[in-house]
Scaffold this active site. Structure first.
Site, PDB file in Angstrom:
ATOM      1  N   HIS A  75      43.014  40.566  39.893  1.00 19.65           N
ATOM      2  CA  HIS A  75      43.752  41.801  40.157  1.00 19.65           C
ATOM      3  C   HIS A  75      43.775  42.169  41.629  1.00 19.65           C
ATOM      4  O   HIS A  75      44.206  43.267  41.977  1.00 19.65           O
ATOM      5  CB  HIS A  75      43.155  42.969  39.365  1.00 19.65           C
ATOM      6  CG  HIS A  75      43.293  42.809  37.887  1.00 19.65           C
ATOM      7  ND1 HIS A  75      42.570  43.528  36.989  1.00 19.65           N
ATOM      8  CD2 HIS A  75      44.078  41.984  37.156  1.00 19.65           C
ATOM      9  CE1 HIS A  75      42.901  43.163  35.762  1.00 19.65           C
ATOM     10  NE2 HIS A  75      43.814  42.230  35.843  1.00 19.65           N
ATOM     11  N   ILE A  84      45.292  46.015  45.462  1.00 18.37           N
ATOM     12  CA  ILE A  84      44.554  45.988  44.200  1.00 18.37           C
ATOM     13  C   ILE A  84      45.464  46.486  43.085  1.00 18.37           C
ATOM     14  O   ILE A  84      46.106  47.531  43.209  1.00 18.37           O
ATOM     15  CB  ILE A  84      43.316  46.903  44.268  1.00 18.37           C
ATOM     16  CG1 ILE A  84      42.447  46.542  45.463  1.00 18.37           C
ATOM     17  CG2 ILE A  84      42.508  46.827  42.980  1.00 18.37           C
ATOM     18  CD1 ILE A  84      41.468  47.637  45.850  1.00 18.37           C
ATOM     19  N   CYS A  85      45.489  45.717  42.021  1.00 12.94           N
ATOM     20  CA  CYS A  85      46.261  46.137  40.850  1.00 12.94           C
ATOM     21  C   CYS A  85      45.301  46.827  39.891  1.00 12.94           C
ATOM     22  O   CYS A  85      44.658  46.180  39.068  1.00 12.94           O
ATOM     23  CB  CYS A  85      46.912  44.916  40.199  1.00 12.94           C
ATOM     24  SG  CYS A  85      47.835  45.285  38.719  1.00 12.94           S
ATOM     25  N   ALA A  86      45.143  48.121  40.038  1.00 14.72           N
ATOM     26  CA  ALA A  86      44.243  48.880  39.167  1.00 14.72           C
ATOM     27  C   ALA A  86      44.954  50.161  38.760  1.00 14.72           C
ATOM     28  O   ALA A  86      45.455  50.898  39.600  1.00 14.72           O
ATOM     29  CB  ALA A  86      42.937  49.205  39.880  1.00 14.72           C
TER      30      ALA A  86
END
Lengths: 436, 152
Positions: B84, B91-93
Protein backbone atom coordinates in the site's frame (compact mmCIF):
# COMPACT_ATOMS: atom_id res chain seq x y z
CA UNK A 1 -36.76 -0.63 13.14
CA UNK A 2 -40.19 -1.50 11.97
CA UNK A 3 -42.26 -4.14 13.60
CA UNK A 4 -44.18 -4.67 10.39
CA UNK A 5 -43.06 -7.43 8.10
CA UNK A 6 -41.68 -5.72 5.00
CA UNK A 7 -43.79 -5.94 1.91
CA UNK A 8 -42.53 -7.07 -1.46
CA UNK A 9 -43.00 -5.46 -4.80
CA UNK A 10 -43.31 -7.25 -8.10
CA UNK A 11 -41.66 -5.34 -10.92
CA UNK A 12 -43.44 -7.41 -13.52
CA UNK A 13 -47.04 -6.89 -12.51
CA UNK A 14 -46.23 -3.68 -10.63
CA UNK A 15 -47.99 -4.59 -7.45
CA UNK A 16 -47.23 -4.92 -3.82
CA UNK A 17 -47.58 -8.51 -2.75
CA UNK A 18 -46.28 -11.30 -0.58
CA UNK A 19 -44.20 -13.64 -2.66
CA UNK A 20 -43.98 -17.39 -2.69
CA UNK A 21 -40.56 -18.14 -1.33
CA UNK A 22 -39.91 -21.59 -2.81
CA UNK A 23 -37.69 -22.27 -4.61
CA UNK A 24 -36.86 -18.59 -5.04
CA UNK A 25 -38.94 -15.57 -4.20
CA UNK A 26 -41.45 -15.04 -6.95
CA UNK A 27 -44.68 -13.19 -7.44
CA UNK A 28 -47.71 -15.11 -6.36
CA UNK A 29 -49.88 -13.62 -9.06
CA UNK A 30 -47.71 -13.46 -12.17
CA UNK A 31 -44.98 -15.91 -11.15
CA UNK A 32 -42.41 -13.29 -12.09
CA UNK A 33 -39.09 -13.46 -10.33
CA UNK A 34 -38.28 -9.77 -10.63
CA UNK A 35 -39.44 -9.01 -7.11
CA UNK A 36 -38.01 -6.71 -4.52
CA UNK A 37 -38.36 -6.63 -0.78
CA UNK A 38 -39.33 -3.16 0.40
CA UNK A 39 -37.16 -2.91 3.46
CA UNK A 40 -36.87 0.81 3.60
CA UNK A 41 -40.07 2.77 3.16
CA UNK A 42 -38.08 5.70 1.83
CA UNK A 43 -36.78 3.46 -0.93
CA UNK A 44 -40.01 2.41 -2.49
CA UNK A 45 -39.54 1.03 -6.00
CA UNK A 46 -42.83 2.53 -7.03
CA UNK A 47 -41.30 5.95 -6.68
CA UNK A 48 -39.04 5.07 -9.54
CA UNK A 49 -41.57 3.67 -11.93
CA UNK A 50 -42.23 5.71 -15.00
CA UNK A 51 -45.57 7.37 -14.91
CA UNK A 52 -47.14 5.09 -17.43
CA UNK A 53 -45.23 1.97 -16.59
CA UNK A 54 -48.35 -0.10 -16.75
CA UNK A 55 -48.71 0.76 -20.40
CA UNK A 56 -45.18 -0.13 -21.30
CA UNK A 57 -45.92 -3.28 -23.19
CA UNK A 58 -49.01 -2.22 -25.02
CA UNK A 59 -49.16 1.52 -24.87
CA UNK A 60 -47.14 4.12 -26.66
CA UNK A 61 -43.52 4.62 -25.81
CA UNK A 62 -43.18 6.80 -22.77
CA UNK A 63 -42.41 10.33 -23.80
CA UNK A 64 -39.01 10.30 -22.23
CA UNK A 65 -38.06 7.20 -24.17
CA UNK A 66 -39.02 8.91 -27.38
CA UNK A 67 -36.96 11.90 -26.45
CA UNK A 68 -34.00 9.75 -25.61
CA UNK A 69 -34.13 7.81 -28.84
CA UNK A 70 -34.68 10.95 -30.83
CA UNK A 71 -31.63 12.46 -29.21
CA UNK A 72 -29.58 9.39 -29.95
CA UNK A 73 -30.73 9.46 -33.53
CA UNK A 74 -29.79 13.06 -33.94
CA UNK A 75 -26.36 12.35 -32.57
CA UNK A 76 -25.77 9.44 -34.85
CA UNK A 77 -27.13 11.24 -37.84
CA UNK A 78 -24.31 13.73 -37.99
CA UNK A 79 -24.28 17.35 -39.03
CA UNK A 80 -26.31 17.09 -42.21
CA UNK A 81 -29.28 15.04 -41.30
CA UNK A 82 -31.29 13.58 -44.03
CA UNK A 83 -34.96 13.62 -43.29
CA UNK A 84 -36.21 10.76 -41.25
CA UNK A 85 -37.61 7.97 -43.27
CA UNK A 86 -41.31 7.57 -42.78
CA UNK A 87 -42.32 4.21 -41.64
CA UNK A 88 -43.45 2.04 -44.47
CA UNK A 89 -46.75 1.37 -42.83
CA UNK A 90 -47.69 4.85 -41.86
CA UNK A 91 -47.09 6.91 -38.77
CA UNK A 92 -44.81 9.37 -40.43
CA UNK A 93 -42.86 11.07 -37.74
CA UNK A 94 -40.86 14.07 -38.75
CA UNK A 95 -39.83 15.28 -35.40
CA UNK A 96 -37.44 17.97 -34.59
CA UNK A 97 -34.63 16.56 -32.61
CA UNK A 98 -32.82 19.70 -31.71
CA UNK A 99 -31.93 19.91 -28.05
CA UNK A 100 -34.23 22.85 -27.54
CA UNK A 101 -37.15 20.80 -28.59
CA UNK A 102 -36.32 17.63 -26.75
CA UNK A 103 -37.72 18.85 -23.52
CA UNK A 104 -40.82 20.16 -25.12
CA UNK A 105 -41.76 17.09 -26.99
CA UNK A 106 -44.29 15.15 -25.09
CA UNK A 107 -45.96 11.87 -25.53
CA UNK A 108 -47.87 12.33 -28.70
CA UNK A 109 -50.91 10.32 -29.45
CA UNK A 110 -50.33 8.00 -32.29
CA UNK A 111 -52.24 5.45 -34.23
CA UNK A 112 -52.98 2.54 -32.00
CA UNK A 113 -53.20 0.03 -34.79
CA UNK A 114 -50.38 0.37 -37.22
CA UNK A 115 -47.05 -1.17 -36.42
CA UNK A 116 -44.65 1.57 -35.66
CA UNK A 117 -41.30 1.75 -37.27
CA UNK A 118 -38.98 4.63 -37.33
CA UNK A 119 -35.41 4.73 -38.33
CA UNK A 120 -32.65 7.16 -38.82
CA UNK A 121 -32.14 8.37 -42.30
CA UNK A 122 -30.58 6.60 -45.17
CA UNK A 123 -26.96 7.12 -46.07
CA UNK A 124 -26.06 7.02 -42.45
CA UNK A 125 -23.42 4.82 -41.09
CA UNK A 126 -25.63 3.98 -38.17
CA UNK A 127 -29.25 3.16 -37.88
CA UNK A 128 -31.61 2.98 -35.04
CA UNK A 129 -34.80 1.28 -35.90
CA UNK A 130 -37.69 0.73 -33.60
CA UNK A 131 -40.45 -1.59 -34.57
CA UNK A 132 -43.41 -2.62 -32.65
CA UNK A 133 -46.66 -4.05 -33.66
CA UNK A 134 -49.80 -3.22 -31.82
CA UNK A 135 -50.95 -6.78 -31.51
CA UNK A 136 -51.49 -7.71 -27.91
CA UNK A 137 -48.53 -9.45 -26.44
CA UNK A 138 -46.21 -8.38 -29.15
CA UNK A 139 -42.78 -7.14 -28.36
CA UNK A 140 -41.01 -3.97 -29.17
CA UNK A 141 -37.85 -4.37 -31.16
CA UNK A 142 -35.08 -1.85 -31.16
CA UNK A 143 -32.47 -2.39 -33.83
CA UNK A 144 -29.14 -0.67 -33.69
CA UNK A 145 -27.16 -1.42 -36.73
CA UNK A 146 -25.24 -0.51 -39.78
CA UNK A 147 -26.52 1.47 -42.70
CA UNK A 148 -30.00 0.72 -43.87
CA UNK A 149 -29.91 -1.51 -46.85
CA UNK A 150 -30.12 -0.18 -50.36
CA UNK A 151 -28.32 3.06 -49.73
CA UNK A 152 -25.18 4.08 -51.47
CA UNK A 153 -22.60 2.49 -49.27
CA UNK A 154 -19.53 3.34 -51.25
CA UNK A 155 -18.00 5.38 -48.49
CA UNK A 156 -18.28 2.66 -45.91
CA UNK A 157 -14.77 1.62 -45.00
CA UNK A 158 -13.98 -1.99 -45.62
CA UNK A 159 -12.25 -4.13 -43.12
CA UNK A 160 -9.73 -5.19 -45.70
CA UNK A 161 -8.44 -1.65 -45.79
CA UNK A 162 -7.23 -2.14 -42.27
CA UNK A 163 -5.71 -5.55 -42.73
CA UNK A 164 -2.01 -5.75 -43.43
CA UNK A 165 -1.21 -6.24 -47.11
CA UNK A 166 -0.83 -9.81 -48.13
CA UNK A 167 2.57 -11.05 -48.98
CA UNK A 168 2.88 -11.70 -52.67
CA UNK A 169 4.48 -15.09 -52.39
CA UNK A 170 1.11 -16.75 -52.16
CA UNK A 171 1.84 -18.55 -48.93
CA UNK A 172 -0.64 -16.48 -47.04
CA UNK A 173 -3.71 -18.19 -45.84
CA UNK A 174 -7.02 -16.91 -47.01
CA UNK A 175 -8.11 -15.16 -43.89
CA UNK A 176 -6.43 -11.87 -43.16
CA UNK A 177 -4.84 -11.66 -39.78
CA UNK A 178 -7.13 -9.32 -37.90
CA UNK A 179 -6.00 -8.05 -34.56
CA UNK A 180 -8.10 -6.49 -31.88
CA UNK A 181 -6.76 -2.95 -32.26
CA UNK A 182 -7.20 -3.19 -36.00
CA UNK A 183 -10.79 -4.16 -35.62
CA UNK A 184 -11.34 -1.33 -33.18
CA UNK A 185 -9.85 1.15 -35.60
CA UNK A 186 -12.05 -0.19 -38.29
CA UNK A 187 -15.11 0.26 -36.16
CA UNK A 188 -14.08 3.76 -35.29
CA UNK A 189 -13.50 4.61 -38.89
CA UNK A 190 -16.93 3.26 -39.57
CA UNK A 191 -18.41 5.65 -37.09
CA UNK A 192 -15.81 8.30 -37.05
CA UNK A 193 -14.63 11.53 -38.61
CA UNK A 194 -14.47 12.01 -42.30
CA UNK A 195 -17.86 10.47 -42.25
CA UNK A 196 -19.60 13.40 -40.72
CA UNK A 197 -19.36 14.17 -37.09
CA UNK A 198 -17.94 11.86 -34.54
CA UNK A 199 -21.08 10.19 -33.36
CA UNK A 200 -19.93 10.03 -29.79
CA UNK A 201 -18.50 13.47 -29.45
CA UNK A 202 -21.79 14.91 -28.43
CA UNK A 203 -22.38 12.27 -25.84
CA UNK A 204 -18.85 12.49 -24.56
CA UNK A 205 -18.99 16.22 -24.71
CA UNK A 206 -21.23 16.04 -21.71
CA UNK A 207 -18.35 14.64 -19.74
CA UNK A 208 -15.81 17.15 -20.89
CA UNK A 209 -17.36 20.54 -21.34
CA UNK A 210 -14.30 21.86 -23.09
CA UNK A 211 -14.42 19.16 -25.67
CA UNK A 212 -12.75 15.82 -25.46
CA UNK A 213 -9.38 16.43 -23.87
CA UNK A 214 -6.55 14.84 -25.70
CA UNK A 215 -9.13 13.96 -28.24
CA UNK A 216 -7.99 13.74 -31.78
CA UNK A 217 -8.44 10.32 -33.12
CA UNK A 218 -7.34 6.76 -33.10
CA UNK A 219 -3.85 7.74 -34.11
CA UNK A 220 -3.02 8.84 -30.59
CA UNK A 221 -4.51 5.74 -29.13
CA UNK A 222 -7.43 7.58 -27.70
CA UNK A 223 -10.95 8.17 -28.81
CA UNK A 224 -13.06 9.69 -26.13
CA UNK A 225 -13.13 7.00 -23.53
CA UNK A 226 -11.90 4.30 -25.87
CA UNK A 227 -8.22 3.52 -25.80
CA UNK A 228 -5.92 1.28 -27.75
CA UNK A 229 -2.68 1.43 -25.85
CA UNK A 230 -1.25 1.61 -22.39
CA UNK A 231 -0.41 5.28 -22.50
CA UNK A 232 -3.91 6.26 -23.42
CA UNK A 233 -5.25 4.06 -20.67
CA UNK A 234 -2.98 5.81 -18.20
CA UNK A 235 -4.33 9.13 -19.35
CA UNK A 236 -7.85 8.00 -18.74
CA UNK A 237 -7.02 6.61 -15.32
CA UNK A 238 -5.23 9.78 -14.34
CA UNK A 239 -8.14 11.81 -15.50
CA UNK A 240 -10.54 9.73 -13.50
CA UNK A 241 -8.34 9.94 -10.43
CA UNK A 242 -8.19 13.68 -10.70
CA UNK A 243 -11.72 14.41 -11.71
CA UNK A 244 -13.90 11.94 -9.94
CA UNK A 245 -15.87 13.65 -7.28
CA UNK A 246 -19.10 11.81 -7.56
CA UNK A 247 -18.81 10.15 -4.17
CA UNK A 248 -18.09 13.01 -1.96
CA UNK A 249 -19.84 12.97 1.37
CA UNK A 250 -23.30 14.34 1.63
CA UNK A 251 -23.33 17.34 3.96
CA UNK A 252 -25.96 17.68 6.60
CA UNK A 253 -28.66 20.04 5.47
CA UNK A 254 -29.33 23.30 7.25
CA UNK A 255 -32.62 21.84 8.32
CA UNK A 256 -30.97 18.83 9.96
CA UNK A 257 -28.33 20.98 11.60
CA UNK A 258 -30.92 23.42 12.83
CA UNK A 259 -32.84 20.69 14.59
CA UNK A 260 -29.89 19.31 16.53
CA UNK A 261 -30.25 19.80 20.28
CA UNK A 262 -28.08 22.57 21.64
CA UNK A 263 -27.18 23.07 25.25
CA UNK A 264 -25.49 26.00 26.90
CA UNK A 265 -22.84 24.90 29.34
CA UNK A 266 -23.36 25.91 32.92
CA UNK A 267 -21.96 24.88 36.27
CA UNK A 268 -22.91 21.37 37.27
CA UNK A 269 -23.57 20.13 33.75
CA UNK A 270 -22.56 16.50 33.30
CA UNK A 271 -21.01 17.56 30.00
CA UNK A 272 -18.18 19.26 31.88
CA UNK A 273 -16.59 15.87 32.48
CA UNK A 274 -16.47 15.08 28.78
CA UNK A 275 -14.25 16.11 25.89
CA UNK A 276 -15.08 17.47 22.51
CA UNK A 277 -13.66 14.88 20.14
CA UNK A 278 -12.88 17.40 17.43
CA UNK A 279 -10.75 19.87 19.36
CA UNK A 280 -9.84 17.33 22.05
CA UNK A 281 -10.54 19.89 24.77
CA UNK A 282 -12.64 19.25 27.82
CA UNK A 283 -15.88 21.18 27.97
CA UNK A 284 -15.55 24.06 30.37
CA UNK A 285 -17.61 27.00 31.50
CA UNK A 286 -14.89 29.61 31.54
CA UNK A 287 -14.01 30.43 27.97
CA UNK A 288 -13.14 33.46 25.92
CA UNK A 289 -15.36 32.53 23.04
CA UNK A 290 -19.04 32.47 24.01
CA UNK A 291 -19.73 30.19 21.04
CA UNK A 292 -17.85 27.46 22.83
CA UNK A 293 -20.43 27.43 25.56
CA UNK A 294 -22.87 25.95 23.10
CA UNK A 295 -22.69 22.16 22.89
CA UNK A 296 -24.39 20.14 20.20
CA UNK A 297 -25.14 16.54 21.03
CA UNK A 298 -25.68 14.36 18.00
CA UNK A 299 -28.41 11.69 18.01
CA UNK A 300 -25.69 9.12 18.77
CA UNK A 301 -25.08 10.96 22.08
CA UNK A 302 -21.67 12.33 21.15
CA UNK A 303 -21.26 15.96 22.27
CA UNK A 304 -19.22 18.61 20.47
CA UNK A 305 -18.60 22.32 20.67
CA UNK A 306 -20.90 23.95 18.20
CA UNK A 307 -18.04 25.76 16.40
CA UNK A 308 -16.15 22.46 16.23
CA UNK A 309 -18.86 20.24 14.78
CA UNK A 310 -20.62 22.61 12.39
CA UNK A 311 -17.77 22.82 9.83
CA UNK A 312 -17.62 19.04 9.78
CA UNK A 313 -21.34 18.56 9.34
CA UNK A 314 -21.32 21.01 6.46
CA UNK A 315 -18.74 18.73 4.90
CA UNK A 316 -20.05 15.33 5.89
CA UNK A 317 -23.31 14.61 7.65
CA UNK A 318 -21.81 12.01 9.96
CA UNK A 319 -20.65 11.78 13.54
CA UNK A 320 -16.85 12.06 13.65
CA UNK A 321 -16.67 9.51 16.44
CA UNK A 322 -19.02 6.75 15.33
CA UNK A 323 -19.98 7.80 11.78
CA UNK A 324 -23.64 7.87 12.61
CA UNK A 325 -25.35 9.26 9.54
CA UNK A 326 -27.39 12.36 10.03
CA UNK A 327 -28.15 12.28 6.35
CA UNK A 328 -27.81 9.26 4.08
CA UNK A 329 -24.29 8.95 2.78
CA UNK A 330 -22.96 7.20 -0.30
CA UNK A 331 -23.29 3.51 0.18
CA UNK A 332 -19.89 2.88 1.74
CA UNK A 333 -21.32 3.18 5.17
CA UNK A 334 -24.44 1.19 5.82
CA UNK A 335 -27.30 3.52 6.40
CA UNK A 336 -28.07 4.01 10.02
CA UNK A 337 -31.51 4.61 11.33
CA UNK A 338 -33.33 6.79 8.83
CA UNK A 339 -32.72 10.30 9.98
CA UNK A 340 -35.82 12.09 11.01
CA UNK A 341 -36.68 15.08 8.95
CA UNK A 342 -33.92 14.61 6.48
CA UNK A 343 -34.75 16.26 3.27
CA UNK A 344 -34.10 14.48 0.05
CA UNK A 345 -34.65 17.50 -2.06
CA UNK A 346 -31.95 19.39 -0.21
CA UNK A 347 -29.42 16.66 -0.61
CA UNK A 348 -30.04 16.57 -4.30
CA UNK A 349 -27.89 19.64 -4.61
CA UNK A 350 -24.85 17.65 -3.62
CA UNK A 351 -22.20 16.92 -6.21
CA UNK A 352 -23.05 13.30 -6.71
CA UNK A 353 -26.57 13.99 -7.78
CA UNK A 354 -26.61 16.95 -10.01
CA UNK A 355 -29.59 15.57 -11.78
CA UNK A 356 -30.37 16.75 -15.24
CA UNK A 357 -27.93 19.52 -15.87
CA UNK A 358 -25.96 17.10 -17.93
CA UNK A 359 -23.32 19.48 -19.15
CA UNK A 360 -22.08 20.21 -15.69
CA UNK A 361 -19.02 18.06 -16.15
CA UNK A 362 -17.83 15.31 -13.88
CA UNK A 363 -17.31 11.73 -14.77
CA UNK A 364 -20.91 10.76 -14.57
CA UNK A 365 -22.02 13.32 -17.07
CA UNK A 366 -22.64 10.86 -19.80
CA UNK A 367 -24.94 8.77 -17.72
CA UNK A 368 -26.71 11.80 -16.49
CA UNK A 369 -27.08 12.96 -20.04
CA UNK A 370 -28.59 9.72 -21.10
CA UNK A 371 -30.68 8.85 -18.11
CA UNK A 372 -31.59 12.39 -17.36
CA UNK A 373 -33.55 12.28 -20.57
CA UNK A 374 -35.24 9.16 -19.41
CA UNK A 375 -36.28 10.09 -15.99
CA UNK A 376 -37.81 13.46 -16.51
CA UNK A 377 -37.98 13.54 -12.73
CA UNK A 378 -34.69 14.64 -11.27
CA UNK A 379 -35.66 14.06 -7.71
CA UNK A 380 -36.09 10.40 -8.40
CA UNK A 381 -32.61 9.71 -9.55
CA UNK A 382 -30.94 12.03 -7.14
CA UNK A 383 -29.78 9.86 -4.26
CA UNK A 384 -28.99 6.85 -6.36
CA UNK A 385 -26.20 5.60 -4.23
CA UNK A 386 -28.28 4.75 -1.25
CA UNK A 387 -30.54 2.47 -3.07
CA UNK A 388 -27.82 0.13 -4.07
CA UNK A 389 -27.22 -0.91 -0.53
CA UNK A 390 -30.72 -1.04 0.76
CA UNK A 391 -30.88 -4.79 0.74
CA UNK A 392 -28.31 -5.01 3.46
CA UNK A 393 -29.42 -2.11 5.49
CA UNK A 394 -31.43 -3.92 8.09
CA UNK A 395 -28.57 -6.08 9.21
CA UNK A 396 -26.20 -3.23 9.57
CA UNK A 397 -28.38 -0.67 11.14
CA UNK A 398 -26.63 -0.73 14.46
CA UNK A 399 -23.16 -1.44 13.27
CA UNK A 400 -21.97 2.03 12.70
CA UNK A 401 -22.51 2.89 16.30
CA UNK A 402 -20.29 0.09 17.42
CA UNK A 403 -17.33 1.27 15.48
CA UNK A 404 -15.65 4.16 17.21
CA UNK A 405 -12.99 5.33 14.89
CA UNK A 406 -10.38 6.13 17.45
CA UNK A 407 -10.54 2.67 18.93
CA UNK A 408 -10.32 1.10 15.58
CA UNK A 409 -7.27 3.07 14.73
CA UNK A 410 -5.45 2.51 17.96
CA UNK A 411 -6.14 -1.17 17.94
CA UNK A 412 -4.04 -1.47 14.86
CA UNK A 413 -6.64 -2.86 12.58
CA UNK A 414 -6.14 -2.96 8.89
CA UNK A 415 -6.32 0.63 7.91
CA UNK A 416 -6.33 0.33 4.21
CA UNK A 417 -8.16 -2.87 3.82
CA UNK A 418 -11.84 -2.39 3.55
CA UNK A 419 -13.47 -4.74 1.11
CA UNK A 420 -15.54 -2.05 -0.41
CA UNK A 421 -14.58 -0.39 -3.61
CA UNK A 422 -13.19 3.06 -3.34
CA UNK A 423 -15.88 4.32 -5.59
CA UNK A 424 -18.32 3.74 -2.80
CA UNK A 425 -16.62 6.08 -0.44
CA UNK A 426 -17.55 9.43 0.75
CA UNK A 427 -14.71 11.88 0.93
CA UNK A 428 -14.73 13.93 4.05
CA UNK A 429 -12.32 16.61 4.91
CA UNK A 430 -12.39 18.79 1.85
CA UNK A 431 -10.66 16.23 -0.23
CA UNK A 432 -10.32 18.49 -3.20
CA UNK A 433 -8.79 21.24 -1.15
CA UNK A 434 -5.37 22.55 -1.84
CA UNK A 435 -2.97 21.76 0.90
CA UNK A 436 0.37 22.79 -0.40
CA UNK B 1 -6.12 31.75 15.95
CA UNK B 2 -6.89 29.30 13.27
CA UNK B 3 -8.69 26.17 14.30
CA UNK B 4 -5.85 24.06 12.97
CA UNK B 5 -3.26 25.94 14.97
CA UNK B 6 -5.15 25.49 18.19
CA UNK B 7 -5.72 21.81 17.63
CA UNK B 8 -2.11 21.19 16.61
CA UNK B 9 -0.89 23.15 19.59
CA UNK B 10 -2.95 20.85 21.76
CA UNK B 11 -1.54 17.76 20.06
CA UNK B 12 1.99 19.06 20.39
CA UNK B 13 1.49 19.81 24.07
CA UNK B 14 0.16 16.32 24.63
CA UNK B 15 3.08 14.76 22.79
CA UNK B 16 5.60 16.74 24.80
CA UNK B 17 3.84 15.95 28.05
CA UNK B 18 2.92 12.32 27.50
CA UNK B 19 5.45 11.28 24.89
CA UNK B 20 4.69 9.24 21.83
CA UNK B 21 3.87 5.54 21.56
CA UNK B 22 6.75 3.11 21.33
CA UNK B 23 8.47 3.20 17.97
CA UNK B 24 7.17 6.65 17.08
CA UNK B 25 9.19 9.82 17.55
CA UNK B 26 8.56 13.43 16.74
CA UNK B 27 11.38 14.53 14.43
CA UNK B 28 10.33 18.10 13.91
CA UNK B 29 7.30 20.32 14.40
CA UNK B 30 8.70 23.75 13.71
CA UNK B 31 5.43 25.23 12.61
CA UNK B 32 1.81 24.27 12.25
CA UNK B 33 2.08 23.48 8.57
CA UNK B 34 4.51 20.57 8.31
CA UNK B 35 5.56 17.97 10.86
CA UNK B 36 7.89 15.01 10.57
CA UNK B 37 7.67 11.87 12.67
CA UNK B 38 9.65 8.69 12.51
CA UNK B 39 8.11 5.24 12.61
CA UNK B 40 9.79 1.97 13.47
CA UNK B 41 8.05 -1.36 13.44
CA UNK B 42 8.83 -3.25 16.58
CA UNK B 43 9.24 -6.94 17.02
CA UNK B 44 9.82 -9.62 14.49
CA UNK B 45 8.54 -8.17 11.23
CA UNK B 46 9.73 -7.82 7.68
CA UNK B 47 10.77 -4.26 8.49
CA UNK B 48 12.98 -5.18 11.43
CA UNK B 49 15.77 -2.65 11.87
CA UNK B 50 14.28 -0.16 9.40
CA UNK B 51 13.23 3.35 10.28
CA UNK B 52 10.90 5.45 8.21
CA UNK B 53 9.87 9.08 8.33
CA UNK B 54 6.37 10.40 7.82
CA UNK B 55 5.70 13.90 6.57
CA UNK B 56 2.45 15.53 7.68
CA UNK B 57 1.12 18.62 5.98
CA UNK B 58 -1.83 20.47 7.46
CA UNK B 59 -4.09 23.06 5.95
CA UNK B 60 -6.04 25.61 7.91
CA UNK B 61 -9.07 23.33 7.95
CA UNK B 62 -7.36 20.59 9.94
CA UNK B 63 -8.79 18.53 11.62
CA UNK B 64 -11.93 18.94 9.54
CA UNK B 65 -9.84 18.17 6.49
CA UNK B 66 -7.36 15.33 6.58
CA UNK B 67 -3.64 16.00 6.74
CA UNK B 68 -1.57 15.08 3.70
CA UNK B 69 0.58 12.21 4.91
CA UNK B 70 3.38 10.50 3.02
CA UNK B 71 6.62 8.70 3.66
CA UNK B 72 9.76 10.76 3.25
CA UNK B 73 11.91 9.65 0.35
CA UNK B 74 15.29 11.37 0.40
CA UNK B 75 18.93 10.56 1.00
CA UNK B 76 18.25 9.51 4.56
CA UNK B 77 14.86 7.82 4.39
CA UNK B 78 13.14 5.51 1.97
CA UNK B 79 9.51 4.50 1.69
CA UNK B 80 8.86 1.04 3.09
CA UNK B 81 8.28 -1.67 0.52
CA UNK B 82 4.66 -2.45 1.18
CA UNK B 83 1.66 -3.25 -1.05
CA UNK B 84 0.00 0.00 0.00
CA UNK B 85 3.02 2.27 -0.14
CA UNK B 86 4.19 3.64 -3.47
CA UNK B 87 7.85 4.25 -4.10
CA UNK B 88 7.28 8.01 -4.06
CA UNK B 89 6.09 7.72 -0.46
CA UNK B 90 2.39 8.00 -1.13
CA UNK B 91 0.25 5.77 1.06
CA UNK B 92 -2.97 4.09 0.10
CA UNK B 93 -4.77 4.09 3.44
CA UNK B 94 -8.44 4.76 3.79
CA UNK B 95 -8.15 6.77 7.00
CA UNK B 96 -6.01 9.28 5.16
CA UNK B 97 -8.68 9.91 2.61
CA UNK B 98 -12.25 8.78 2.64
CA UNK B 99 -12.35 7.49 6.19
CA UNK B 100 -10.65 10.45 7.75
CA UNK B 101 -12.39 11.79 10.80
CA UNK B 102 -11.51 14.82 12.91
CA UNK B 103 -11.29 12.42 15.84
CA UNK B 104 -8.04 11.12 14.39
CA UNK B 105 -4.76 12.82 15.22
CA UNK B 106 -1.14 12.87 14.14
CA UNK B 107 -0.22 10.22 16.65
CA UNK B 108 -3.17 7.99 15.83
CA UNK B 109 -2.30 8.16 12.13
CA UNK B 110 1.27 7.14 12.96
CA UNK B 111 0.03 4.23 15.07
CA UNK B 112 -2.23 3.11 12.25
CA UNK B 113 0.55 3.18 9.70
CA UNK B 114 2.87 1.43 12.12
CA UNK B 115 0.39 -1.39 12.52
CA UNK B 116 -0.21 -1.48 8.78
CA UNK B 117 3.50 -2.17 8.35
CA UNK B 118 3.59 -4.61 11.24
CA UNK B 119 0.92 -6.80 9.71
CA UNK B 120 2.72 -7.05 6.37
CA UNK B 121 4.06 -10.50 5.61
CA UNK B 122 5.70 -9.92 2.26
CA UNK B 123 7.58 -6.91 1.06
CA UNK B 124 6.31 -5.84 -2.31
CA UNK B 125 5.27 -2.69 -4.07
CA UNK B 126 1.71 -2.05 -5.18
CA UNK B 127 1.10 -3.74 -8.51
CA UNK B 128 0.43 -0.41 -10.19
CA UNK B 129 3.41 1.34 -8.61
CA UNK B 130 5.16 2.42 -11.79
CA UNK B 131 2.00 3.62 -13.43
CA UNK B 132 0.92 5.59 -10.40
CA UNK B 133 4.29 7.09 -9.58
CA UNK B 134 4.85 8.29 -13.13
CA UNK B 135 1.68 10.35 -13.01
CA UNK B 136 1.04 10.95 -9.33
CA UNK B 137 0.25 14.44 -8.15
CA UNK B 138 2.74 15.94 -5.75
CA UNK B 139 0.19 15.94 -2.99
CA UNK B 140 -1.28 12.53 -2.20
CA UNK B 141 -4.54 14.17 -1.18
CA UNK B 142 -5.16 14.89 -4.82
CA UNK B 143 -5.26 11.22 -5.62
CA UNK B 144 -8.59 9.50 -5.61
CA UNK B 145 -7.63 6.29 -3.89
CA UNK B 146 -9.35 3.08 -4.56
CA UNK B 147 -9.44 0.64 -1.66
CA UNK B 148 -9.88 -2.92 -2.66
CA UNK B 149 -7.47 -5.02 -0.69
CA UNK B 150 -8.55 -6.87 2.39
CA UNK B 151 -5.45 -8.93 2.98
CA UNK B 152 -2.74 -6.66 4.23
Amino acid sequence: MSTREPMWYCHECHAEMRPLMVPDPHCASCNGTFVERIENPTDDPRDFAVADAANWEDGPLPGEMDVFLAGLRSILRGPNPSPPVPAPSGSPRARSTSPENRRMSGDRPRSPNAPQTFTTGRNNSFTIRIERSSLPGSRRTVILGGPPGGGSNDDIPRLSQFAPPRPSDGTQQDRPNITGPMLAQYLLALMGPGRGADPFSELLGGMFPGGIPGGGGPENGRWGDYVFNQEALDQIITQIMENSNSHQPVPATEEVIGKLPREVLEEGSPLLEKDCAVCKEQFKVETEDPDELVVITLPCSHPFHEPCILPWLKNSGTCPVCRYQLVPQPSSHPPGPPPAGSSRSDSSSSPGSSGNNGSSGGGSGILQNVFGLFSGAPQNNAPQNEHGSSSSSSNNAGRSQNRPTATRTASGGQPSSPTRRGSDYDIPGGWGDQVD
Amino acid sequence: MAVSTRRLQKELTDIKRDGTPVGIELLSADDFATWYLSVEVLGNTVYEGEKFALKFRFDSQYPISAPAVQFVVDGQYQAPIHPHVYSNGHICASILSTEWSPVLSVVSVCVTIQSMLASCKKKERPPDNDRYVSRAPENPKKTQWDFHDDDV
